[in-house]
Scaffold this motif. Sequence first.
Motif, PDB file in Angstrom:
ATOM      1  N   THR A 108     -52.950   6.309  43.637  1.00 23.69           N
ATOM      2  CA  THR A 108     -53.175   7.571  44.347  1.00 23.69           C
ATOM      3  C   THR A 108     -52.165   8.609  43.868  1.00 23.69           C
ATOM      4  O   THR A 108     -50.969   8.321  43.813  1.00 23.69           O
ATOM      5  N   GLU A 111     -52.119   2.882  50.930  1.00 20.86           N
ATOM      6  CA  GLU A 111     -53.370   2.817  50.178  1.00 20.86           C
ATOM      7  C   GLU A 111     -54.149   1.563  50.587  1.00 20.86           C
ATOM      8  O   GLU A 111     -53.607   0.456  50.563  1.00 20.86           O
ATOM      9  N   TYR A 163     -57.525  -0.080  49.410  1.00 18.60           N
ATOM     10  CA  TYR A 163     -58.595   0.036  48.422  1.00 18.60           C
ATOM     11  C   TYR A 163     -59.309  -1.280  48.144  1.00 18.60           C
ATOM     12  O   TYR A 163     -60.140  -1.346  47.235  1.00 18.60           O
ATOM     13  N   GLY A 169     -62.403   4.209  49.191  1.00 15.24           N
ATOM     14  CA  GLY A 169     -60.954   4.152  49.318  1.00 15.24           C
ATOM     15  C   GLY A 169     -60.457   4.863  50.554  1.00 15.24           C
ATOM     16  O   GLY A 169     -60.899   5.964  50.884  1.00 15.24           O
ATOM     17  N   VAL A 187     -57.822   9.996  44.794  1.00 14.96           N
ATOM     18  CA  VAL A 187     -58.001   8.557  44.937  1.00 14.96           C
ATOM     19  C   VAL A 187     -58.672   8.047  43.667  1.00 14.96           C
ATOM     20  O   VAL A 187     -59.738   8.544  43.287  1.00 14.96           O
ATOM     21  N   ASN A 207     -60.571   8.976  54.279  1.00 10.95           N
ATOM     22  CA  ASN A 207     -61.459   7.999  53.665  1.00 10.95           C
ATOM     23  C   ASN A 207     -62.512   8.716  52.828  1.00 10.95           C
ATOM     24  O   ASN A 207     -63.090   9.707  53.271  1.00 10.95           O
TER      25      ASN A 207
END
Length: 284
Positions: free
Chosen positions: A68, A95, A97, A121, A146, A211
């Motif tokens: 990120t 983060e 992911y 993400g 992202v 998000n």
Amino acid sequence: MKKSYLLVAAAAMLIFAACQKENVLDSEKSTNTSYELDDYYKDNRAKSLQTFTVDASSAIELTGEQGTTISIPANNFRDVNGRLITGNVEVKLMEVYTKLEMFKTDVTTITADGRMLISGGEFFIDVTLPGSDKGLDFVDGIRVVVPAESEDPNMKFWIDRGDGWELAPDKNAGDRDGVVAAPGDEDGGDGHMDPWDEGYVAYIVSGGWFNFDWTPEGEFCEFCIRVPRGSDVATTDVFISVDGQLTMVHVPDAAFNGGDLYCTSGPVGTVVSIIVIQMDPATG
């Protein structure tokens, strides 16, 4: 709309159209004899939080452990009294992911009105004075990217204010907690963010959980879950996982011990796994 009903048994994995097992708990043990799943999630969130100490009077470029990137203009923060911050500040980033990270931190993909989302993400960001948990006010937007392996034009930008994900509003529409649309995005206030080559781009004007998600279209199938009596909500959790997608739903406590049915829906043909996590409170 089609409908199915599932009864989830403790210590077992039941499935909706497929079977898939994942080991999601750490091998670390806790010596706290009252350790519960909520403590486990809190501990993992604390471990996942990255903190960067930077000079607020300078332009800032940061990169998180999972890629990120954050770009902050110089002199971009004010305190609660409106005074410009010129010294050091802490940029805090989390983060999320992968599904493993969703499990371990209890960060899931459900909207405020109960719909499952397909995520690109999730991340948390906040800016505070050193040693403080009080977020600072932003003067202008912070650019956040992202990373994404491929473009997905369906992705939209969402914010969680504590009741589930909702489309992030447009700051230009007068919402202080909104976002500024990425350059080239003509849709502005509907949460849509165009992907750039480097990933999905947003400009946020406040801290919090965000998000990149999209909601599938087509015919949906509703299914409902009730967890049987005897399941301890402190040490047992049930998740709905969509196979092949970054989608995770935490079944609420109201569905435990023969309580209310928890119902949600997914596109017809979706493969869904029901996953039970149980913790030994004596060992964590």
